[in-house]
Design an enzyme around this catalytic site. Structure first.
Site, PDB file in Angstrom:
ATOM      1  N   CYS A  24     -66.602  27.740 -17.472  1.00  0.00           N
ATOM      2  CA  CYS A  24     -67.082  26.511 -16.868  1.00  0.00           C
ATOM      3  C   CYS A  24     -68.262  25.996 -17.679  1.00  0.00           C
ATOM      4  O   CYS A  24     -69.368  26.529 -17.595  1.00  0.00           O
ATOM      5  CB  CYS A  24     -67.515  26.758 -15.431  1.00  0.00           C
ATOM      6  N   LEU A  25     -67.982  25.027 -18.519  1.00  0.00           N
ATOM      7  CA  LEU A  25     -69.032  24.519 -19.401  1.00  0.00           C
ATOM      8  C   LEU A  25     -68.779  23.024 -19.581  1.00  0.00           C
ATOM      9  O   LEU A  25     -67.682  22.624 -19.968  1.00  0.00           O
ATOM     10  CB  LEU A  25     -68.952  25.262 -20.747  1.00  0.00           C
TER      11      LEU A  25
END
Lengths: 480, 149
Positions: B86-87
């Protein structure tokens, strides 16, 4: 081999110009100076063992009590009263020190007048120090008594200032306030060889600095000349020079990639020492040879210019090396000074005569001139590539946010509804139109990168065809 | 289909000037598929670990971001059990001016600074918020167990 010999050998055999060798640190003379100083100290009973053990005692004491109290130092060796606002020592002393050299330097440097001071309790005659063994104490007491009688100057730092005789350097009392310790007398040991040592060293350092300035100027001129010459040889207005521009560009590109004097990558971003720089320079020459670029020079002027370029780099290398061995020489001689006299001078050596960065400074300056005056005469592809396709930014479109992309990438972005500028995220892509074409830049690119422009133009047209007719368009092209 | 110039250039630079603590090697039979390793940043619970990832450049790269996934098991609030990351720069904040190099640097930074407030819907983030020290200890254990070089 002893360092003195190694140093001499290096100066002799590594092909330094004679005026450089003359300016080098005279290691052996300084060494003799130290020897004289040691015997001077020995004459007043202060052999290195005594001084050394004195220092060590205090250090041990400080370590044990975890308090680093400078006040408890039994003696002090002041090199230059640089932090106090004392008057420079008057001319008399100067002559006595036998030095005018440091005055002659371009920068104002005060002559050195190092002082060796002891602190003796006024009443008991005890030495101010902690945890001295009896023997040393007695020795110093003896010394203090002796000094009162002999030629050693003793002065009390009280308003009375009794023995302010003519031979005293008479430091203004005010300047000493921080150093004064109540209830103690200061005993100064007269020494001459140390002044000699430091003036010699200081004058040599300023000599090295002058040499550096001279060399820097000379090399700058040399580079500027070469830059003009290369600019003339590769004038893009002459069609005949087209091939030549490509060759020079490639040479400079390899040069930039070689990172000879400074690293420019994440894993290496420091200045290189002489050995590493030499290694990288070697690699650079090798790559130039492998690429067969030299053979492409038909006219002798180009070859000559390339040789000058190589020569300038070799000179920078040499000055790096020269700076390094001199710096080592200076460090070694100061270490020797400490070891033989135990005066612990290296840590307190004043900044005014710090090593003048002969090498790194020169390399930095010259490298900058190389990039501004020489490399820049021929634009590099990397400076004109589109941040998206990383190819030449042809045709160049300048967005409202001032970022430039090639027209092909801009079309791709607009069809993909990527409205923000990839570099600054401003909403500038969406309203770019034919007005955003940078005509001036286009002309410049056409002039300097004719082959690249042609290739990119062909690619752009091909991709436009693909947009219109699909992937088949590409195949049709390759059949033809 | 021929490889775009951009991918060739990026690969060359990754090979010639590798980022410290990161390696990315393309597959011989598919130059858009990279084997990636990242060293756990020092002073993080991942220190001493060597983390394997896979990276794929889709056809419309760089218009769309590379697809990246952890192959090594890792205990991290922003990485799920399947290794998905999750970036923001891999999703909504992707920009075509970003590169493989910069993305991998971001992931390395993420290991050094976990962000439990923006979790990838997993229990790790919950643990991280409830008892950070215990979570860090677990992350350290997982590193020892799964990420030994």
């Amino acid at each position: 081999m002893k360092f003195g010999q190694t140093f001499k050998e290096a100066l002799k055999t590594e092909g330094f110009p004679p005026d450089w060798v003359e300016s080098a640190i005279s290691y052996s003379q300084l060494k003799k100076c130290i020897n004289r100083l040691t015997s001077e100290l020995a004459q007043v009973g202060l052999d290195p063992q005594t001084l050394g053990s004195l220092l060590k005692k205090v250090e041990d004491y400080n370590k044990a009590t975890e308090n680093d109290d400078v006040e408890s130092r039994p003696f002090e060796y002041l090199l230059n009263d640089d932090d106090s606002e004392e008057e420079p020592i008057d001319g008399n002393d100067n002559a006595a020190n036998g030095t005018t050299a440091s005055n002659g330097s371009s920068k104002k440097k005060r002559p050195f007048h190092p002082k060796l001071l002891f602190y003796v309790d006024e009443k008991t005659g005890d030495l101010h120090s902690a945890g001295l063994d009896e023997k040393t104490k007695r020795k110093l007491q003896m010394f203090a008594v002796q000094t009162g009688l002999s030629d050693i100057r003793v002065h009390e730092e009280s308003p009375r200032e009794s023995i302010a005789s003519t031979d005293l350097p008479s430091p203004p009392i005010n300047g000493h306030i921080s150093k004064r310790r109540p209830g103690y007398r200061t005993v100064e040991v007269p020494l001459t060889s140390d002044s000699e040592f430091f003036s010699m060293l200081a004058s040599e350092l300023s000599g090295l600095e002058r040499l550096q300035e001279r060399e820097e100027k000379r090399m700058h001129d040399e580079i500027a000349n070469l830059g003009m010459q290369v600019a003339k040889l590769t004038n893009p207005d002459r069609r005949a020079n087209r091939k030549l521009i490509a060759v020079w560009r490639q040479i400079f590109q390899i040069y930039l990639e070689s990172d000879i004097f400074f690293g420019t990558t994440e894993s290496d971003h420091s200045e290189h020492d002489a050995a590493k720089a030499a290694e990288r320079f070697q690699l650079f020459s090798q790559r130039i040879a492998e690429a067969g670029l030299v053979e492409k020079f038909k006219k002798p002027e180009n070859l000559k210019a390339l040789n000058t370029f190589m020569h300038i780099n070799q000179e920078i290398l040499q000055s790096l090396r020269f700076g390094e061995i001199n710096q080592t020489a200076m460090n070694k001689i100061l270490k020797k000074f400490d070891k033989q006299t135990a005066l612990d001078v290296k840590a307190t050596f004043p900044k005014q005569i710090a090593y003048p960065d002969f090498s790194t400074h020169l390399a930095k300056q010259v490298c900058r001139t190389i990039s501004t005056d020489l490399i820049c005469t021929i634009p590099q592809l990397d400076d004109y590539s589109c941040p998206m396709c990383m190819d030449l930014q042809w045709r160049p479109v300048r967005l409202r946010c001032n970022h430039v992309f090639c027209i092909r990438c801009l079309i791709v972005m607009q069809t993909n509804k990527q409205h923000l500028c990839p570099l600054c995220r401003e909403k500038t892509v969406i309203d770019a139109c034919s007005d955003n074409l940078d005509i001036e830049l286009a002309a410049y690119l056409k002039k300097w990168f004719p082959d690249e422009v042609k290739a990119k133009q062909k690619y752009n047209e091909l991709m436009a065809g693909v947009d219109e007719y699909g992937e088949v368009y590409k195949e049709k092209c390759s059949v033809m | 289909m021929a490889l775009p110039k951009r991918i060739i250039k990026e690969t060359e630079r990754l090979m010639n000037e590798p980022v410290p603590g990161i390696s990315a090697v393309p597959h011989e039979d598919n130059l858009r598929y990279f084997d990636v390793t990242i060293d756990g940043p020092s002073q993080s619970p991942y220190e001493g670990g060597l983390f394997k990832l896979e990276l794929f450049l889709p056809d419309d790269y760089p218009m769309t971001p590379p697809k990246i996934r952890f192959l090594t098991k890792i205990y991290h609030p922003n990485i799920d059990r399947l290794g998905r990351i999750c970036l923001d720069v891999l999703k909504s904040n992707w920009s075509p001016a970003l590169q493989i190099r910069t993305i991998l640097l971001s992931i390395q930074a993420l290991l050094g600074a976990p962000n439990p407030d923006d979790p990838l819907a997993n229990d790790v983030a919950q643990k991280w918020k409830e008892d950070q020290n215990a979570a860090i200890e677990t992350a350290r254990q997982w590193t020892q167990e799964h990420a030994k070089p």
